[in-house]
Design a protein around this motif. Structure first.
Motif, PDB file in Angstrom:
ATOM      1  N   HIS A  23      -3.539 -10.481   1.034  1.00 24.53           N
ATOM      2  CA  HIS A  23      -4.907 -10.011   0.829  1.00 24.53           C
ATOM      3  C   HIS A  23      -4.918  -9.006  -0.329  1.00 24.53           C
ATOM      4  N   PRO A  24      -6.006  -8.976  -1.114  1.00 22.18           N
ATOM      5  CA  PRO A  24      -6.095  -8.003  -2.213  1.00 22.18           C
ATOM      6  C   PRO A  24      -5.948  -6.557  -1.765  1.00 22.18           C
ATOM      7  N   LEU A  25      -6.403  -6.235  -0.543  1.00 19.65           N
ATOM      8  CA  LEU A  25      -6.276  -4.861  -0.072  1.00 19.65           C
ATOM      9  C   LEU A  25      -4.815  -4.455   0.117  1.00 19.65           C
ATOM     10  N   LEU A  26      -3.954  -5.412   0.408  1.00 21.92           N
ATOM     11  CA  LEU A  26      -2.538  -5.094   0.529  1.00 21.92           C
ATOM     12  C   LEU A  26      -1.925  -4.829  -0.844  1.00 21.92           C
ATOM     13  N   ALA A  27      -2.406  -5.547  -1.860  1.00 19.64           N
ATOM     14  CA  ALA A  27      -1.960  -5.258  -3.224  1.00 19.64           C
ATOM     15  C   ALA A  27      -2.391  -3.847  -3.624  1.00 19.64           C
TER      16      ALA A  27
END
Length: 307
Positions: free
Chosen positions: A156-160
């Motif tokens: 997920h982008p939030l993990l990036a």
């Protein structure tokens, strides 16, 4: 004294602000439906005070995003004393739901017998780990209650975004590429360390591409639980021109022994950032898994724009 047209004194009257029409209108705040299943966070690893603090912070974030949420914590390796096992947490949730129904029926209320899942189990894992997920499924079965099991939190982008923040906190990446300042220790190649074998490496690679776009440096995923994987990826990065590497754990934290990250960093000859831990995105993603499973999902949490 006032008149039909307003206060006689001529003082201005504060009128309620009209609701903003159109697609820019703010959404109504979402609350957990009455009688909704519990969100049970399945926490892997050896229970400890630090693990409990992390898990409590994650469920606190989820509760703040969804008022009325019944959020609980079950430990895969709990002892049912200080750290309740996942099985016992699920069984207790089932017993509570049955007791509420019986009490309402005894009080003469016209209530419908509860159906559907008692709980939605969300693994506290950034990426897939077949061994841990197998144990979580087994615990759900042994609880003998109806419960849905969601997928892991990533990619997920939030993990990036979370990985970027952890690297910047360790002085291994710029906090914001749009600002004109330098970090002397900023890495020019990132090893994204996961656990769970080849499947986990592939999943981490997707988030790695998002992280590479944020940092404008190469990012390659490797497995902490495969001999030689970290050293091999470090060599590939160096042979492609990266001179100053950094290791970013694609892990929440409790799922592994912290010493593994330190050993991997030594193996690669580089510094390491902290694990993701209770970064706010973790709680939001856990909640998103829960609401999606129930079909009450608000707008999915979005990652911060790449700068």
């Amino acid at each position: 004294m006032s008149s039909p047209t307003g206060p006689a004194s001529g003082l201005p009257v504060r009128m309620p602000r009209p609701r903003q029409p159109g697609r820019h209108r703010r959404p109504e705040p979402l609350a957990a439906p009455e009688g909704a299943p519990a969100l049970v966070l399945a926490v892997p690893g050896t229970p400890a005070a630090a693990t409990r603090s992390l898990a409590e912070e994650v469920v606190s974030i989820a509760r703040s995003e969804l008022p009325g949420l019944d959020a609980r914590i079950g430990y895969l390796d709990g002892d049912d004393a200080e750290f309740p096992t996942l099985q016992s947490v699920l069984a207790h949730a089932g017993e509570e739901r049955t007791a509420r129904f019986e009490q309402a029926k005894a009080a003469g209320l016209d209530v419908k017998e509860p159906d559907g899942p008692v709980a939605v189990v969300v693994p506290l894992l950034a990426g897939p780990d077949s061994a841990l997920l197998r144990r979580i499924r087994q615990a759900v079965m042994e609880s003998r209650v109806a419960a849905d099991l969601t997928d892991v939190l990533g990619p997920h982008p939030l993990l990036a975004e979370a990985l970027h923040v952890r690297l910047s906190e360790a002085g291994l990446a710029r906090a914001d590429r749009a600002r004109l300042f330098t970090v002397a220790t900023a890495a020019d190649g990132i090893i994204l360390a996961s656990v769970g074998g080849d499947e986990a490496v592939q999943a981490a690679g997707i988030t790695g591409m998002l992280l590479a776009a944020r940092l404008a440096v190469p990012v390659m995923a490797a497995a902490l639980d495969q001999d030689g994987s970290i050293a091999s990826v470090a060599e590939q990065l160096r042979s492609s021109g990266s001179q100053q590497l950094a290791l970013a754990p694609y892990l929440i934290g409790p799922e592994i022994d912290p010493g593994l990250v330190e050993e991997a960093a030594k193996e690669a000859g580089c510094s390491a950032a902290e694990a993701l831990g209770p970064y706010p995105a973790i709680g939001k993603l856990a909640l998103a898994k829960y609401t999606t499973a129930l079909g009450i999902a608000p707008q999915q949490p979005q990652g911060a724009p790449v700068r």
